[in-house]
Design a protein around this motif. Structure first.
Motif, PDB file in Angstrom:
ATOM      1  N   ASP A 291       9.823  11.295   6.740  1.00  0.00           N
ATOM      2  CA  ASP A 291      10.349   9.938   6.916  1.00  0.00           C
ATOM      3  C   ASP A 291      10.071   9.103   5.668  1.00  0.00           C
ATOM      4  OD1 ASP A 291      10.896  10.918   9.364  1.00  0.00           O
ATOM      5  OD2 ASP A 291       9.754   9.430  10.516  1.00  0.00           O
ATOM      6  N   TYR A 292      10.663   9.493   4.560  1.00  0.00           N
ATOM      7  CA  TYR A 292      10.440   8.784   3.295  1.00  0.00           C
ATOM      8  C   TYR A 292      11.476   9.267   2.305  1.00  0.00           C
ATOM      9  CZ  TYR A 292       7.084   5.815   0.770  1.00  0.00           C
ATOM     10  OH  TYR A 292       6.447   4.783   0.135  1.00  0.00           O
ATOM     11  N   SER A 293      11.810   8.433   1.354  1.00  0.00           N
ATOM     12  CA  SER A 293      12.828   8.792   0.371  1.00  0.00           C
ATOM     13  C   SER A 293      12.298   9.839  -0.617  1.00  0.00           C
ATOM     14  CB  SER A 293      13.248   7.524  -0.387  1.00  0.00           C
ATOM     15  OG  SER A 293      13.711   7.855  -1.658  1.00  0.00           O
ATOM     16  N   ALA A 294      13.165  10.711  -1.082  1.00  0.00           N
ATOM     17  CA  ALA A 294      12.763  11.788  -1.989  1.00  0.00           C
ATOM     18  C   ALA A 294      12.263  11.258  -3.325  1.00  0.00           C
ATOM     19  CB  ALA A 294      13.932  12.746  -2.219  1.00  0.00           C
ATOM     20  N   ASP A 295      12.828  10.124  -3.769  1.00  0.00           N
ATOM     21  CA  ASP A 295      12.455   9.596  -5.083  1.00  0.00           C
ATOM     22  C   ASP A 295      10.947   9.417  -5.227  1.00  0.00           C
ATOM     23  OD1 ASP A 295      15.068   9.544  -5.704  1.00  0.00           O
ATOM     24  OD2 ASP A 295      15.349   7.380  -5.337  1.00  0.00           O
ATOM     25  N   ALA A 296      10.337   8.870  -4.156  1.00  0.00           N
ATOM     26  CA  ALA A 296       8.914   8.559  -4.229  1.00  0.00           C
ATOM     27  C   ALA A 296       8.051   9.797  -4.054  1.00  0.00           C
ATOM     28  CB  ALA A 296       8.559   7.529  -3.168  1.00  0.00           C
TER      29      ALA A 296
ATOM     30  N   MET B 191       0.859  -1.199   0.000  1.00  0.00           N
ATOM     31  CA  MET B 191       0.000   0.000   0.000  1.00  0.00           C
ATOM     32  C   MET B 191       0.889   1.242   0.000  1.00  0.00           C
ATOM     33  SD  MET B 191      -3.394   0.584   2.185  1.00  0.00           S
ATOM     34  CE  MET B 191      -3.410   1.747   3.528  1.00  0.00           C
ATOM     35  N   ILE B 192       0.543   2.181  -0.863  1.00  0.00           N
ATOM     36  CA  ILE B 192       1.301   3.432  -0.925  1.00  0.00           C
ATOM     37  C   ILE B 192       0.817   4.342   0.214  1.00  0.00           C
ATOM     38  CG2 ILE B 192       1.787   5.477  -2.340  1.00  0.00           C
ATOM     39  CD1 ILE B 192       1.067   3.689  -4.790  1.00  0.00           C
ATOM     40  N   PRO B 193       1.718   4.792   1.088  1.00  0.00           N
ATOM     41  CA  PRO B 193       1.249   5.628   2.214  1.00  0.00           C
ATOM     42  C   PRO B 193       0.839   7.024   1.758  1.00  0.00           C
ATOM     43  CG  PRO B 193       3.630   5.459   2.224  1.00  0.00           C
ATOM     44  CD  PRO B 193       3.164   4.592   1.096  1.00  0.00           C
ATOM     45  N   LEU B 194      -0.276   7.514   2.305  1.00  0.00           N
ATOM     46  CA  LEU B 194      -0.760   8.855   1.954  1.00  0.00           C
ATOM     47  C   LEU B 194      -0.384   9.874   3.024  1.00  0.00           C
ATOM     48  CD1 LEU B 194      -4.302   8.155   0.481  1.00  0.00           C
ATOM     49  CD2 LEU B 194      -2.087   8.207  -0.654  1.00  0.00           C
ATOM     50  N   ALA B 195      -0.121   9.402   4.237  1.00  0.00           N
ATOM     51  CA  ALA B 195       0.314  10.307   5.307  1.00  0.00           C
ATOM     52  C   ALA B 195       1.644   9.778   5.825  1.00  0.00           C
ATOM     53  CB  ALA B 195      -0.718  10.339   6.420  1.00  0.00           C
ATOM     54  N   LEU B 196       2.554  10.706   6.120  1.00  0.00           N
ATOM     55  CA  LEU B 196       3.884  10.284   6.563  1.00  0.00           C
ATOM     56  C   LEU B 196       4.325  11.114   7.750  1.00  0.00           C
ATOM     57  CD1 LEU B 196       5.499  10.245   3.011  1.00  0.00           C
ATOM     58  CD2 LEU B 196       5.103   8.211   4.428  1.00  0.00           C
ATOM     59  N   PRO B 197       5.050  10.500   8.683  1.00  0.00           N
ATOM     60  CA  PRO B 197       5.610  11.268   9.795  1.00  0.00           C
ATOM     61  C   PRO B 197       6.601  12.307   9.257  1.00  0.00           C
ATOM     62  CG  PRO B 197       5.853   8.892  10.135  1.00  0.00           C
ATOM     63  CD  PRO B 197       5.406   9.087   8.738  1.00  0.00           C
ATOM     64  N   ALA B 198       6.601  13.482   9.864  1.00  0.00           N
ATOM     65  CA  ALA B 198       7.492  14.542   9.380  1.00  0.00           C
ATOM     66  C   ALA B 198       7.721  15.563  10.481  1.00  0.00           C
ATOM     67  CB  ALA B 198       6.869  15.223   8.161  1.00  0.00           C
TER      68      ALA B 198
ATOM     69  N   GLU C  88      17.486   6.536   2.011  1.00  0.00           N
ATOM     70  CA  GLU C  88      16.423   5.608   1.645  1.00  0.00           C
ATOM     71  C   GLU C  88      15.198   5.759   2.523  1.00  0.00           C
ATOM     72  OE1 GLU C  88      17.747   1.590   1.296  1.00  0.00           O
ATOM     73  OE2 GLU C  88      19.081   2.114  -0.355  1.00  0.00           O
ATOM     74  N   VAL C  89      15.365   6.354   3.695  1.00  0.00           N
ATOM     75  CA  VAL C  89      14.246   6.419   4.636  1.00  0.00           C
ATOM     76  C   VAL C  89      13.851   7.853   5.010  1.00  0.00           C
ATOM     77  CG1 VAL C  89      14.590   4.144   5.638  1.00  0.00           C
ATOM     78  CG2 VAL C  89      15.828   6.109   6.572  1.00  0.00           C
ATOM     79  N   LYS C  90      14.649   8.811   4.660  1.00  0.00           N
ATOM     80  CA  LYS C  90      14.354  10.188   5.050  1.00  0.00           C
ATOM     81  C   LYS C  90      14.704  11.149   3.933  1.00  0.00           C
ATOM     82  CE  LYS C  90      14.969  10.385  10.108  1.00  0.00           C
ATOM     83  NZ  LYS C  90      13.546  10.338  10.449  1.00  0.00           N
ATOM     84  N   SER C  91      13.987  12.283   3.917  1.00  0.00           N
ATOM     85  CA  SER C  91      14.381  13.333   2.979  1.00  0.00           C
ATOM     86  C   SER C  91      14.145  14.693   3.632  1.00  0.00           C
ATOM     87  CB  SER C  91      13.593  13.207   1.674  1.00  0.00           C
ATOM     88  OG  SER C  91      12.207  13.134   1.939  1.00  0.00           O
ATOM     89  N   LEU C  92      14.966  15.640   3.268  1.00  0.00           N
ATOM     90  CA  LEU C  92      14.877  16.990   3.845  1.00  0.00           C
ATOM     91  C   LEU C  92      14.602  17.974   2.729  1.00  0.00           C
ATOM     92  CD1 LEU C  92      15.237  18.805   6.387  1.00  0.00           C
ATOM     93  CD2 LEU C  92      17.655  19.030   5.738  1.00  0.00           C
ATOM     94  N   TRP C  93      13.604  18.825   2.965  1.00  0.00           N
ATOM     95  CA  TRP C  93      13.158  19.736   1.920  1.00  0.00           C
ATOM     96  C   TRP C  93      13.145  21.166   2.458  1.00  0.00           C
ATOM     97  CZ3 TRP C  93      11.679  17.070  -2.624  1.00  0.00           C
ATOM     98  CH2 TRP C  93      11.531  15.686  -2.481  1.00  0.00           C
ATOM     99  N   CYS C  94      13.330  22.101   1.549  1.00  0.00           N
ATOM    100  CA  CYS C  94      13.415  23.505   1.958  1.00  0.00           C
ATOM    101  C   CYS C  94      12.592  24.367   1.018  1.00  0.00           C
ATOM    102  CB  CYS C  94      14.891  23.922   1.904  1.00  0.00           C
ATOM    103  SG  CYS C  94      15.140  25.685   2.061  1.00  0.00           S
TER     104      CYS C  94
END
Lengths: 357, 451
Positions: free
Chosen positions: A53-58, A1-8, A38-44
């Motif tokens: 808590d998810y990879s930027a690719d997805a 299942m593709i997650p729609l909500a993610l911890p952040a 693979e498990v985290k991404s940081l955005w500005c």
């Protein structure tokens, strides 16, 4: 299942909408990726930093709602998905026996955020609007749809509604050509008021629904009819097909939908679920009546192997990507790529009721 | 009883009496309301108006072109409808200016889907022009190309075009070897070559890419079963039975074609019954159909079946489709082009260089409707029928005739009578075929209501 909500985690204060981009852009609403594992991404972006808590690719291209206090993000419009749907409210004035998303009393007005998200949608996207019942906030809803379509004429909307709140005053407004980009998905569950009202849990709902249908017809509104297949209404389907071909032949599509094992339907499964493998006669007759009269009838959320071969062309691989699953036995089935499969929450013990084609 | 919405039922004599004398009982009214013949609620009233309006053709933007890149042909069939030119003749192909204008026109086909049919003459004599048209089509439009060819000659260059997924092949297959040769005034060897080519293409592509249709000379029609066998054995399941058309060469050589008499109707019915018997006795096999009859059935039950341009009402002229001849002239239909070619009457509405929004187009369109015609307005079949003014002009030199005296009306009156006899037939085999032709998967639904 593709997650729609993610911890952040974010340094913002109030919720905001932003679009995630791999590289920095000039768009003021975009956030760009500073780093990703693979498990985290940081955005500005203009609203500050957000760590998901998810990879930027997805996530690349997604329009997200950042909720700093709740420490999470919602993926409002997922990039490349045809199944993006925005929730207007969790309130509803019907209480359907099989409701997949049982209504709540409280309502949080998020129109400004939803509006912003729509403006950031991918080119030519169709945005789903659902609830609860979106037309409980009809004034705000209409305003948002019109403003978005004025700014983004490439977009379209598909709005789910119970059809209880349209009135004659809406006709001039909904007649505007702007609304050609909007299709209303409205349920009708039976050919008689008694049964329909019992299913939706509201007295006189059927009569009010038909009043709305009339206003929508006079507006030239685009209509998709939806009927969930239940043990209660299976026998009524041929009569419903006949009724639709007389009163609602202008509908672009009649979607017959398999029951979802979630919400109210989960506990009522034994009495609500109708196994099409045990009898397809009435559904088949309804499909044939629709076909005879030129109605475009489709079967949603029903695995192809539950449909007799002569009717399989009505089946749609309909279950949204993020909640679709198949049974182990489905591996190697020739129909898999055209099949709806099952909902992610379909019970394990029922999942193997398949017979590969 | 038919309603302007197209809905119909078979009424008992008693009910008819009550209807006409305005003495309906409450039970009558309830039944009529429940079945869409009487509108009481506002929704029902508006829905009925909408259905009635949907029975009128709505002209859509141009999305169907018939192109004649050359009038030259390598055959000279006895019934040829186009006054073809000799294969070696000069001046019967698009010139550079015409081709450029056709390409400009093709570039404007920017809707979701469009269809271009190459007619002739024999279009495969100019594969370069076919390619030039295909290259001009907008990439965003889902195109279908139909190449109408006698399949007399196939070479690598033509095969390369046929190989495209968006190309369909349409040809004539009149029946057995002898009939086909006779009607084409061609020798047996040539017909054998054609059949070999047809079978080669069927082997290469399967039957779904190829359609064939027989032209029938009703004075000496081929044996019904032989004809069906010629198609069925090749996997061709849709057969469009057409009588020799009263145009082009045909007008000179087949004067009897002016009034096809009962013999055509009889032949047509025999053909349909043979299909029905075969479908019934071989239910596991592919369903055979007569294309025009299936279309009539769909028009009876469903609104909006308006893409068959010879059977619709009103019949928009030069709007959603147009024919561009080898000299760039624009015609409202292929039959209209043939009339001009045969020197009977010039029905061109303009040309591809300057367009066809002309007084001629307007004049034809004004006449192309059955609404307001006293015979049609009182006809039960009006919601399903069409108006073909070119056919009237071809036969009578005028559109101003009592409608029921025209061959178009006579033929369609027979077809609709026949269709409704079949719809209300109790014969299982008939019902079986009708339901398959209408696309129904089972036999539970009843086609004709009775009261």
């Amino acid at each position: 299942m593709i997650p729609l909500a993610l911890p952040a985690q974010s340094d913002g204060i109030t919720p905001y909408v932003t679009r995630l981009r791999r590289k920095r852009t000039d768009h003021p609403e975009d956030s760009w990726c500073l780093m990703s594992t693979e498990v985290k991404s940081l955005w500005c972006g203009a609203h500050g930093l957000v760590e998901i808590d998810y990879s930027a690719d997805a996530l690349e291209g997604d329009v997200i709602l950042v909720n700093p206090a709740a420490k999470r993000i919602e993926r409002m419009l997922r990039s490349g998905s045809r199944h993006n749907s925005l929730l207007i409210t969790e309130r509803c004035d019907q209480l359907c026996l099989m409701c997949s998303q049982p209504p709540k009393k409280s309502h949080v007005d998020r129109f400004d955020l939803l509006h912003k998200a729509c403006l950031l949608a991918e080119p030519s996207a169709t945005i789903g609007i659902s609830g609860g019942e979106p037309t409980l906030y009809k004034a705000r809803l209409f305003e948002m749809v019109e403003q978005v379509l004025q700014a983004r004429p490439d977009l379209s909307f598909h709005i789910l509604s119970n059809g209880q709140h349209f009135c004659a005053d809406d006709i001039p407004r909904l007649s505007d050509s702007l609304w050609h980009k909007v299709i209303w998905g409205i349920p009708i569950y039976a050919a008689t008021a008694v049964l329909h009202d019992r299913i939706v849990g509201k007295t006189d709902a059927y009569e009010r629904l038909h009043e709305s249908f009339d206003y929508l017809l006079l507006s030239g509104a685009r209509l998709e009819l939806r009927t969930v297949l239940l043990a209660d209404n299976i026998a009524d389907l041929p009569a419903l097909a006949g009724r639709i071909s007389i009163l609602l032949s202008h509908a672009e599509q009649w979607s017959l939908m398999g029951l979802e094992n979630i919400g109210f339907a989960r506990n009522r499964w034994p009495e609500l679920y109708f196994d099409l493998r045990s009898g397809f006669t009435q559904v088949g007759e309804a499909l044939d009546i629709a076909m005879l009269n030129g109605l475009n009838a489709r079967l949603f959320n029903v695995p192809l192997c539950h449909i007799p071969p002569a009717y399989r062309h009505h089946g749609v691989a309909s279950i949204s990507d993020w909640k679709q699953r198949f049974a182990p036995k489905c591996t190697g089935c020739a129909g898999k790529s055209d099949c709806s499969g099952f909902f992610e929450w379909h019970p394990d013990e029922l999942l193997n009721q398949v017979s590969p084609i | 009883m038919t309603a302007p919405t197209g809905r119909f039922f078979s009424a008992s004599t008693d009910l008819m009496t009550r209807l006409t004398s305005q003495a309906l009982t409450d039970t009558d009214k309830q039944w009529l309301e429940a079945h869409g013949f009487l509108a009481v609620s506002p929704l029902a009233k508006h829905a009925q108006k909408f259905m009635k309006a949907r029975r009128r053709t709505q002209a859509t933007p141009l999305d169907y072109l018939i192109l004649v890149p050359t009038l030259r042909c390598n055959l000279a069939c006895s019934y040829c409808q186009v006054s073809r030119a000799d294969e070696r003749a000069v001046g019967f192909d698009w010139n550079a200016q015409t081709l450029a204008a056709v390409q400009r026109l093709v570039r404007t086909l920017d809707g979701p889907a469009a269809k271009i049919e190459f007619q002739g003459g024999e279009p495969t004599l100019r594969p370069d022009l076919i390619r030039a048209v295909i290259e001009a089509a907008p990439a965003s439009t889902s195109m279908t190309y139909v190449i109408c060819t006698n399949l007399q000659v196939i070479n690598e260059e033509i095969l390369e075009i046929f190989d495209r997924d968006d190309v369909q092949i349409s040809t004539s297959l009149d029946a057995d070897l002898m009939t086909h040769s006779r009607q084409r005034q061609s020798d047996i060897a040539k017909t054998k070559q054609f059949l070999a080519n047809l079978d080669q293409l069927l082997a290469r592509y399967g039957p779904s890419k190829i359609s064939a249709l027989p032209t029938i000379d009703s004075r000496s029609p081929p044996d019904v079963d032989d004809l069906i066998e010629e198609y069925k054995s090749r996997g061709l399941t849709s057969i469009y039975l057409r009588p020799v058309n009263f145009q082009g060469f045909a007008r000179k050589r087949h004067p009897h074609a002016k009034s096809q008499d009962k013999s055509w109707d009889d032949y047509y019915e025999r053909f349909l019954f043979s299909l029905i018997e075969r479908n019934w006795s071989e239910q596991s096999g592919a369903v055979l159909e007569e294309t025009y009859f299936s279309h009539l059935l769909k028009r009876i039950f469903r609104p909006g079946q308006d893409r068959h341009v010879d059977l619709r009402n009103p019949n928009p002229i030069g709007r959603d489709y147009v024919v561009i001849d080898h000299d760039g002239r624009a015609y409202p239909s292929d039959e209209a082009r043939m009339l001009a070619r045969s020197g009977i009457i010039d029905l061109s509405i303009g040309d591809v260089l300057t367009g066809w929004d002309t007084p001629e187009r307007y004049a034809l369109e004004q006449a192309a409707t059955s609404f307001g015609d006293p015979a049609c307005d009182s006809c039960a079949y009006q919601p399903y029928c069409g108006r073909d003014i070119v056919d009237d002009i071809a036969r009578y030199g005028t559109v101003d005739l009592p409608r029921h005296e025209t061959e178009f009306c006579r033929r369609h009156m027979h077809l609709f009578d026949f269709a409704f006899r079949m719809i209300y037939s109790n014969d299982e085999a008939i019902q079986y075929s009708l339901k398959r032709w209408l696309g129904l998967a089972s036999d539970a639904v009843s086609l004709g209501m009775k009261r």
